[in-house]
Design a protein around this motif. Structure first.
Motif, PDB file in Angstrom:
ATOM      1  N   VAL A   1      69.665  67.096  57.981  1.00 10.67           N
ATOM      2  CA  VAL A   1      69.970  68.814  57.912  1.00 10.67           C
ATOM      3  C   VAL A   1      67.932  68.306  58.740  1.00 10.67           C
ATOM      4  O   VAL A   1      67.782  69.964  59.384  1.00 10.67           O
ATOM      5  CB  VAL A   1      70.753  69.142  57.083  1.00 10.67           C
ATOM      6  N   CYS A   2      67.963  68.586  57.466  1.00 10.06           N
ATOM      7  CA  CYS A   2      66.306  68.710  57.752  1.00 10.06           C
ATOM      8  C   CYS A   2      65.419  68.295  59.477  1.00 10.06           C
ATOM      9  O   CYS A   2      64.714  69.090  59.548  1.00 10.06           O
ATOM     10  CB  CYS A   2      64.891  68.524  56.108  1.00 10.06           C
ATOM     11  N   VAL A   3      65.460  67.305  59.263  1.00  7.80           N
ATOM     12  CA  VAL A   3      64.728  66.476  60.313  1.00  7.80           C
ATOM     13  C   VAL A   3      65.407  67.379  62.101  1.00  7.80           C
ATOM     14  O   VAL A   3      64.691  67.767  62.380  1.00  7.80           O
ATOM     15  CB  VAL A   3      65.024  65.385  60.558  1.00  7.80           C
ATOM     16  N   THR A   4      66.497  67.700  61.869  1.00  8.12           N
ATOM     17  CA  THR A   4      67.705  67.817  63.077  1.00  8.12           C
ATOM     18  C   THR A   4      66.692  69.978  62.983  1.00  8.12           C
ATOM     19  O   THR A   4      66.560  70.293  64.390  1.00  8.12           O
ATOM     20  CB  THR A   4      68.776  68.113  63.364  1.00  8.12           C
ATOM     21  N   GLY A   5      66.578  70.272  62.077  1.00  9.36           N
ATOM     22  CA  GLY A   5      66.810  71.713  62.074  1.00  9.36           C
ATOM     23  C   GLY A   5      64.896  71.689  62.400  1.00  9.36           C
ATOM     24  O   GLY A   5      64.236  72.878  63.327  1.00  9.36           O
TER      25      GLY A   5
ATOM     26  N   LEU B   1      70.253  76.664  65.478  1.00  5.46           N
ATOM     27  CA  LEU B   1      70.244  75.670  64.990  1.00  5.46           C
ATOM     28  C   LEU B   1      71.294  75.514  64.155  1.00  5.46           C
ATOM     29  O   LEU B   1      71.029  75.017  63.791  1.00  5.46           O
ATOM     30  CB  LEU B   1      69.338  76.439  63.713  1.00  5.46           C
ATOM     31  N   GLY B   2      72.506  76.793  64.365  1.00  6.33           N
ATOM     32  CA  GLY B   2      73.774  76.149  63.330  1.00  6.33           C
ATOM     33  C   GLY B   2      74.168  74.854  64.612  1.00  6.33           C
ATOM     34  O   GLY B   2      74.901  73.924  63.613  1.00  6.33           O
TER      35      GLY B   2
ATOM     36  N   VAL C   1      74.624  71.328  62.417  1.00  2.00           N
ATOM     37  CA  VAL C   1      76.214  70.575  62.570  1.00  2.00           C
ATOM     38  C   VAL C   1      75.760  68.466  62.607  1.00  2.00           C
ATOM     39  O   VAL C   1      76.592  68.122  62.218  1.00  2.00           O
ATOM     40  CB  VAL C   1      76.880  70.988  63.220  1.00  2.00           C
ATOM     41  N   LEU C   2      74.982  69.011  63.521  1.00  2.00           N
ATOM     42  CA  LEU C   2      74.281  67.112  64.147  1.00  2.00           C
ATOM     43  C   LEU C   2      73.764  66.780  63.015  1.00  2.00           C
ATOM     44  O   LEU C   2      74.268  65.686  63.224  1.00  2.00           O
ATOM     45  CB  LEU C   2      73.909  66.882  65.374  1.00  2.00           C
ATOM     46  N   GLY C   3      73.056  67.230  62.381  1.00  2.00           N
ATOM     47  CA  GLY C   3      72.072  66.903  61.450  1.00  2.00           C
ATOM     48  C   GLY C   3      72.975  66.076  60.501  1.00  2.00           C
ATOM     49  O   GLY C   3      72.807  64.823  60.067  1.00  2.00           O
ATOM     50  N   ALA C   4      74.288  67.059  59.629  1.00  2.00           N
ATOM     51  CA  ALA C   4      75.074  66.836  58.912  1.00  2.00           C
ATOM     52  C   ALA C   4      75.558  65.617  59.536  1.00  2.00           C
ATOM     53  O   ALA C   4      75.749  64.749  58.720  1.00  2.00           O
ATOM     54  CB  ALA C   4      75.910  67.728  58.462  1.00  2.00           C
TER      55      ALA C   4
ATOM     56  N   SER D   1      70.851  89.756  69.509  1.00  2.00           N
ATOM     57  CA  SER D   1      69.370  89.284  69.363  1.00  2.00           C
ATOM     58  C   SER D   1      68.974  87.874  69.550  1.00  2.00           C
ATOM     59  O   SER D   1      69.795  86.860  69.408  1.00  2.00           O
ATOM     60  CB  SER D   1      69.244  89.902  67.816  1.00  2.00           C
ATOM     61  N   ASN D   2      67.044  88.393  69.231  1.00  2.00           N
ATOM     62  CA  ASN D   2      66.518  87.171  69.363  1.00  2.00           C
ATOM     63  C   ASN D   2      67.344  85.775  67.694  1.00  2.00           C
ATOM     64  O   ASN D   2      67.182  84.517  68.471  1.00  2.00           O
ATOM     65  CB  ASN D   2      65.009  86.648  68.561  1.00  2.00           C
ATOM     66  N   GLN D   3      67.523  86.320  67.241  1.00  2.00           N
ATOM     67  CA  GLN D   3      67.910  85.806  65.718  1.00  2.00           C
ATOM     68  C   GLN D   3      69.034  85.533  65.637  1.00  2.00           C
ATOM     69  O   GLN D   3      69.604  84.569  65.291  1.00  2.00           O
ATOM     70  CB  GLN D   3      68.540  87.296  64.245  1.00  2.00           C
ATOM     71  N   SER D   4      70.207  86.017  67.124  1.00  2.00           N
ATOM     72  CA  SER D   4      71.437  85.529  66.949  1.00  2.00           C
ATOM     73  C   SER D   4      71.528  84.076  67.216  1.00  2.00           C
ATOM     74  O   SER D   4      72.568  83.454  67.701  1.00  2.00           O
ATOM     75  CB  SER D   4      72.741  86.317  67.602  1.00  2.00           C
ATOM     76  N   ILE D   5      70.261  83.777  68.851  1.00  2.00           N
ATOM     77  CA  ILE D   5      70.063  82.859  69.506  1.00  2.00           C
ATOM     78  C   ILE D   5      69.433  81.783  68.593  1.00  2.00           C
ATOM     79  O   ILE D   5      70.171  80.696  68.711  1.00  2.00           O
ATOM     80  CB  ILE D   5      69.420  83.069  70.808  1.00  2.00           C
ATOM     81  N   VAL D   6      69.117  81.883  67.860  1.00  2.00           N
ATOM     82  CA  VAL D   6      68.138  81.054  66.765  1.00  2.00           C
ATOM     83  C   VAL D   6      69.295  80.531  66.116  1.00  2.00           C
ATOM     84  O   VAL D   6      69.415  79.471  65.474  1.00  2.00           O
ATOM     85  CB  VAL D   6      67.179  81.820  65.778  1.00  2.00           C
ATOM     86  N   VAL D   7      69.996  81.512  65.262  1.00  2.00           N
ATOM     87  CA  VAL D   7      71.245  81.241  64.630  1.00  2.00           C
ATOM     88  C   VAL D   7      72.146  80.036  65.372  1.00  2.00           C
ATOM     89  O   VAL D   7      73.366  79.393  65.306  1.00  2.00           O
ATOM     90  CB  VAL D   7      72.249  82.097  64.220  1.00  2.00           C
TER      91      VAL D   7
END
Length: 377
Positions: A351-355, A302-303, A307-310, A293-299
């Protein structure tokens, strides 16, 4: 293997397969986090550092007597108890008396030379400050008028509070140069002047140098008025206003630079993630054709971004402190303290900026048509 463990392994593997691109994004996030952490650390430490620098321009609080009587030592003791020791740079009291130097009238000031250098560090002294009660500091104007030089003997005469004449010889230890009214006076030990005038414990005026901003100084004045009935505090507005103006501009500059760097970080991460999406179009199309689903692609995307942001935020916390320490050492000559609360805030902001930067690439990923991609179009 749990679902969470599988998801983390999938994200980690995806990042490692595209190390070159992801390192660029990680590097951008780390730079943004470094600037954020370093500048905010400086932001909170600048008032203390600048306060110390502004103290070189002299005292920022003048103290006079409210009534006809002089300021007493007991009043100053009460004042010292109201000011935290870490904020009190110096407190100097002055007593002025009319005297004659080699039979010419001048003004003599009694002062504690150890404390006056804390409240008036701008004093320029050719020679040295008096180290004994029989030495005197002569202003430049007095020196020129009487043609004095260091080491000369000078006769000081006058009348004490009981009308009795006194006369004593002093040695000139140094010449005072300030460009102000002090050059028209001579200064000697407070104790010695009290002894000559046959009185003690009374001062005409006092000045205080404290490491406080304009608002804190205003509150201190109110506290002094409430607790010291014989002292009238008055801020030196030229110093406090200049200090407040400079601090406000520096702090505004810090926030502007931080905002610009975060925006540039967001652009860099968004560009990198767009390239990753374009590179993985076939993978995305295959996932969708298998029922993702599109939701799994988004997850998934975003994941990776979070991770890069953290990681970038964690790296930025360390590098930001090193950056702030270097700036403080080179500009102010003193160290900054590590702000522990800033560490989680920096990681959260990263994390927010990368998100946010991943939103547009993720939207592009969800728009991939598996039929067209798998056909090679």
């Amino acid at each position: 293997m749990t679902k969470q463990q599988f998801y983390l392994k999938m994200i980690t593997s995806s990042i490692m397969r595209r190390r070159s691109r992801m390192m660029i994004a990680l590097f951008a996030v780390a730079i943004g986090a470094t600037i954020l952490s370093g500048l905010v650390t400086i932001y909170y430490d600048v008032p203390r550092q600048m306060g110390k620098e502004f103290r070189s321009y002299g005292a920022n609080l003048m103290l006079t007597s409210r009534g006809t009587s002089d300021i007493q030592e007991e009043d100053l003791d009460t004042l010292r108890a109201l000011i935290p020791a870490r904020q009190l740079v110096g407190l100097t009291s002055y007593r002025y008396e009319s005297v004659r130097l080699n039979k010419f009238p001048f003004m003599a000031g009694g002062v504690d030379f150890d404390s006056v250098l804390k409240t008036r560090p701008y004093w320029g002294i050719s020679g040295r400050i008096p180290s004994s009660e029989n030495e005197i500091l002569v202003g430049q104007t007095v020196k020129d008028f009487l043609a004095l030089k260091e080491g000369d003997e000078i006769l000081l005469t006058g009348t004490d509070v009981f009308g009795k004449e006194f006369s004593e010889t002093f040695s000139v230890s140094g010449i005072l140069q300030t460009g102000g009214a002090e050059e028209e006076c001579v200064f000697l030990s407070q104790k010695k002047l009290d002894l000559l005038m046959d009185s003690s414990g009374a001062y005409d005026v006092a000045e205080c140098s404290v490491s406080l901003n304009a608002d804190e100084l205003e509150r201190l004045c109110f506290i002094i008025e409430e607790n010291c009935k014989n002292i009238a505090p008055r801020r030196v507005k030229q110093v406090t206003h200049s200090e407040g103006t400079v601090l406000a501009k520096l702090q505004a500059l810090v926030w502007i630079v931080t905002l610009v760097v975060l925006v540039l970080t967001m652009v860099c991460v968004a560009t990198t993630m767009m390239a990753v999406v374009a590179e993985r179009r076939k993978e995305i199309g295959l996932k969708k054709s298998l029922g993702a689903s599109n939701q799994s692609i988004v997850v998934d995307f975003l994941g990776e971004g979070l991770v890069l942001g953290a990681l970038g935020g964690l790296l930025g916390v360390v590098l930001g402190f090193v950056f702030a320490q270097g700036v403080s050492q080179n500009v102010f000559g003193s160290a900054v303290s590590f702000q522990w609360l800033l560490a989680p805030i920096t990681i959260l902001v990263s994390v927010c900026v990368t998100g946010l930067a991943c939103l547009l690439p993720v939207k592009s990923a969800t728009d991939v048509d598996p039929a067209l991609v798998l056909k090679g179009e």
